[in-house]
Write a protein that holds these residues in place. Sequence first.
Motif, PDB file in Angstrom:
ATOM      1  N   VAL A 216     -19.544  34.319  25.687  1.00  0.00           N
ATOM      2  CA  VAL A 216     -20.061  33.038  26.193  1.00  0.00           C
ATOM      3  C   VAL A 216     -19.225  32.564  27.391  1.00  0.00           C
ATOM      4  O   VAL A 216     -19.763  32.110  28.409  1.00  0.00           O
ATOM      5  CB  VAL A 216     -20.074  31.990  25.058  1.00  0.00           C
ATOM      6  CG1 VAL A 216     -20.300  30.592  25.613  1.00  0.00           C
ATOM      7  CG2 VAL A 216     -21.145  32.338  24.030  1.00  0.00           C
ATOM      8  N   MET A 217     -17.909  32.707  27.278  1.00  0.00           N
ATOM      9  CA  MET A 217     -17.033  32.311  28.387  1.00  0.00           C
ATOM     10  C   MET A 217     -17.313  33.170  29.628  1.00  0.00           C
ATOM     11  O   MET A 217     -17.404  32.656  30.747  1.00  0.00           O
ATOM     12  CB  MET A 217     -15.563  32.453  27.962  1.00  0.00           C
ATOM     13  CG  MET A 217     -15.181  31.499  26.838  1.00  0.00           C
ATOM     14  SD  MET A 217     -13.605  31.954  26.058  1.00  0.00           S
ATOM     15  CE  MET A 217     -12.454  31.200  27.183  1.00  0.00           C
ATOM     16  N   SER A 220     -20.498  32.243  31.415  1.00  0.00           N
ATOM     17  CA  SER A 220     -20.417  31.057  32.278  1.00  0.00           C
ATOM     18  C   SER A 220     -19.654  31.346  33.572  1.00  0.00           C
ATOM     19  O   SER A 220     -19.729  30.571  34.519  1.00  0.00           O
ATOM     20  CB  SER A 220     -19.827  29.868  31.523  1.00  0.00           C
ATOM     21  OG  SER A 220     -18.448  29.982  31.466  1.00  0.00           O
ATOM     22  N   CYS A 221     -18.936  32.478  33.616  1.00  0.00           N
ATOM     23  CA  CYS A 221     -18.303  32.903  34.879  1.00  0.00           C
ATOM     24  C   CYS A 221     -19.272  33.733  35.726  1.00  0.00           C
ATOM     25  O   CYS A 221     -18.913  34.166  36.825  1.00  0.00           O
ATOM     26  CB  CYS A 221     -17.054  33.729  34.600  1.00  0.00           C
ATOM     27  SG  CYS A 221     -15.750  32.813  33.790  1.00  0.00           S
ATOM     28  N   GLY A 222     -20.474  33.996  35.180  1.00  0.00           N
ATOM     29  CA  GLY A 222     -21.477  34.729  35.955  1.00  0.00           C
ATOM     30  C   GLY A 222     -21.491  36.227  35.712  1.00  0.00           C
ATOM     31  O   GLY A 222     -21.954  36.993  36.565  1.00  0.00           O
ATOM     32  N   LEU A 223     -21.010  36.681  34.553  1.00  0.00           N
ATOM     33  CA  LEU A 223     -21.013  38.112  34.243  1.00  0.00           C
ATOM     34  C   LEU A 223     -22.433  38.679  34.298  1.00  0.00           C
ATOM     35  O   LEU A 223     -23.372  38.081  33.774  1.00  0.00           O
ATOM     36  CB  LEU A 223     -20.432  38.327  32.831  1.00  0.00           C
ATOM     37  CG  LEU A 223     -20.281  39.777  32.375  1.00  0.00           C
ATOM     38  CD1 LEU A 223     -19.184  40.479  33.171  1.00  0.00           C
ATOM     39  CD2 LEU A 223     -19.942  39.848  30.875  1.00  0.00           C
ATOM     40  N   ALA A 238     -25.607  33.986  20.326  1.00  0.00           N
ATOM     41  CA  ALA A 238     -24.681  33.248  21.194  1.00  0.00           C
ATOM     42  C   ALA A 238     -24.991  33.526  22.663  1.00  0.00           C
ATOM     43  O   ALA A 238     -24.977  32.617  23.496  1.00  0.00           O
ATOM     44  CB  ALA A 238     -23.232  33.624  20.866  1.00  0.00           C
ATOM     45  N   LEU A 239     -25.316  34.784  22.969  1.00  0.00           N
ATOM     46  CA  LEU A 239     -25.632  35.143  24.352  1.00  0.00           C
ATOM     47  C   LEU A 239     -26.912  34.450  24.829  1.00  0.00           C
ATOM     48  O   LEU A 239     -26.956  33.867  25.922  1.00  0.00           O
ATOM     49  CB  LEU A 239     -25.767  36.670  24.479  1.00  0.00           C
ATOM     50  CG  LEU A 239     -26.216  37.186  25.838  1.00  0.00           C
ATOM     51  CD1 LEU A 239     -25.269  36.738  26.950  1.00  0.00           C
ATOM     52  CD2 LEU A 239     -26.321  38.712  25.833  1.00  0.00           C
ATOM     53  N   ILE A 240     -27.944  34.513  23.992  1.00  0.00           N
ATOM     54  CA  ILE A 240     -29.225  33.889  24.371  1.00  0.00           C
ATOM     55  C   ILE A 240     -29.022  32.372  24.551  1.00  0.00           C
ATOM     56  O   ILE A 240     -29.539  31.768  25.496  1.00  0.00           O
ATOM     57  CB  ILE A 240     -30.302  34.177  23.292  1.00  0.00           C
ATOM     58  CG1 ILE A 240     -30.584  35.684  23.218  1.00  0.00           C
ATOM     59  CG2 ILE A 240     -31.589  33.399  23.591  1.00  0.00           C
ATOM     60  CD1 ILE A 240     -31.326  36.124  21.944  1.00  0.00           C
ATOM     61  N   THR A 241     -28.224  31.776  23.675  1.00  0.00           N
ATOM     62  CA  THR A 241     -27.971  30.330  23.764  1.00  0.00           C
ATOM     63  C   THR A 241     -27.160  29.993  25.015  1.00  0.00           C
ATOM     64  O   THR A 241     -27.440  29.003  25.703  1.00  0.00           O
ATOM     65  CB  THR A 241     -27.257  29.835  22.486  1.00  0.00           C
ATOM     66  OG1 THR A 241     -28.028  30.234  21.353  1.00  0.00           O
ATOM     67  CG2 THR A 241     -27.101  28.323  22.491  1.00  0.00           C
ATOM     68  N   ALA A 242     -26.170  30.824  25.329  1.00  0.00           N
ATOM     69  CA  ALA A 242     -25.379  30.598  26.549  1.00  0.00           C
ATOM     70  C   ALA A 242     -26.291  30.647  27.779  1.00  0.00           C
ATOM     71  O   ALA A 242     -26.197  29.802  28.672  1.00  0.00           O
ATOM     72  CB  ALA A 242     -24.271  31.645  26.665  1.00  0.00           C
ATOM     73  N   GLU A 243     -27.204  31.629  27.787  1.00  0.00           N
ATOM     74  CA  GLU A 243     -28.113  31.735  28.940  1.00  0.00           C
ATOM     75  C   GLU A 243     -29.061  30.541  29.019  1.00  0.00           C
ATOM     76  O   GLU A 243     -29.407  30.091  30.112  1.00  0.00           O
ATOM     77  CB  GLU A 243     -28.892  33.051  28.860  1.00  0.00           C
ATOM     78  CG  GLU A 243     -27.991  34.260  29.132  1.00  0.00           C
ATOM     79  CD  GLU A 243     -28.721  35.588  29.118  1.00  0.00           C
ATOM     80  OE1 GLU A 243     -28.190  36.550  29.698  1.00  0.00           O
ATOM     81  OE2 GLU A 243     -29.823  35.667  28.544  1.00  0.00           O
ATOM     82  N   LEU A 256     -34.848  31.108  20.353  1.00  0.00           N
ATOM     83  CA  LEU A 256     -34.248  32.397  19.957  1.00  0.00           C
ATOM     84  C   LEU A 256     -35.341  33.432  19.679  1.00  0.00           C
ATOM     85  O   LEU A 256     -35.290  34.558  20.186  1.00  0.00           O
ATOM     86  CB  LEU A 256     -33.355  32.234  18.716  1.00  0.00           C
ATOM     87  CG  LEU A 256     -32.003  31.536  18.938  1.00  0.00           C
ATOM     88  CD1 LEU A 256     -31.313  31.295  17.591  1.00  0.00           C
ATOM     89  CD2 LEU A 256     -31.094  32.352  19.857  1.00  0.00           C
ATOM     90  N   ASP A 257     -36.338  33.022  18.882  1.00  0.00           N
ATOM     91  CA  ASP A 257     -37.459  33.932  18.572  1.00  0.00           C
ATOM     92  C   ASP A 257     -38.249  34.246  19.839  1.00  0.00           C
ATOM     93  O   ASP A 257     -38.631  35.389  20.075  1.00  0.00           O
ATOM     94  CB  ASP A 257     -38.412  33.294  17.551  1.00  0.00           C
ATOM     95  CG  ASP A 257     -37.794  33.278  16.164  1.00  0.00           C
ATOM     96  OD1 ASP A 257     -36.901  34.114  15.916  1.00  0.00           O
ATOM     97  OD2 ASP A 257     -38.198  32.423  15.348  1.00  0.00           O
TER      98      ASP A 257
END
Length: 262
Positions: A216-217, A220-223, A238-243, A256-257
């Motif tokens: 997630v961190m 947010s840095c643009g990985l 967590a990834l889908i939520t971060a995006e 999510l679904d």
Amino acid sequence: MLVIGELINGMYKAAGNAIKKREKSVIQKLAKDQVTAGAGVLDVNTGPASIEPKSDMKWLVETIQEVLDIPLALDSTKADVIEEGLKVVKRKAFINSINADDDKLNTLIPIAKKYKAQLIGLAMDKRGIPRDRIQRSELALKIVSSCIEKEFPIEDLYIDPVVLPVNVAQAQGVEVLESIREFKLLCDPPPKTVVGLSNISQGTKKRSLINRTFLVMAASCGLSAAILDPLDSELMDALITAELLLNQHIYCDSYLDAYRKK
Ligand code: THG
């Protein structure tokens, strides 16, 4: 973010045994399960114990391609093992990886051009693991410059800042995060970025939690891409939520679904 599934790696017991015994069904299930869970690319690594890495790589690529049409990341430190895979891949592949050593740059960039492959460049060299963000950017710049000089398209270049386990190199996590931001300033268009996420938690007792927090961190840095275990559903959530929070998907209560069905 591009998800590169990491499970077809001889480092894992399941994959390692299947490679040794030539059990196609085990590899094919690992491949299909990762794609169903959201992987867009599959990493393919014969593992450190492989006695015949060239024939193992060819067998893995052909075995996966029997059941899936997906790009593969050919993961080896040996150019001849990577080239064995490149000869049989059907989709635009990733070479995983090169580093900033002159011999690596001079052999593998021409191979990447010849096969029109994408290239992952590790920000390290013969001197070993980078110390801090400054050294990472210096090494990344060397890779970028070599690609430009050899007319390799920067759109096809991913730089990996090299993630280290938090239990032995705690101060390096933040250096990696800052490097993800800084690599974007190296040239225009900028290189993409990728990490081997699971490295961060090796040897720790809270692997999944540490992996998803760091992902997630890094998001947010643009990985741009991450090599990870897509079967860890909390990690993928967590990834889908971060995006979503980075405004990359449209919100709905069932996001999510909805994202998974895409
Ligand atoms: N950058 C790039 N490529 C990479 C890495 C990287 N490829 C390899 C690796 N790092 C990413 N893949 C993995 C795969 C597995 C593990 C970590 C990273 C891992 N495996 C368990 C372990 O060692 O504890 C195996 C346990 C089991 O058998 O279940 O952690 O950084 N470009």
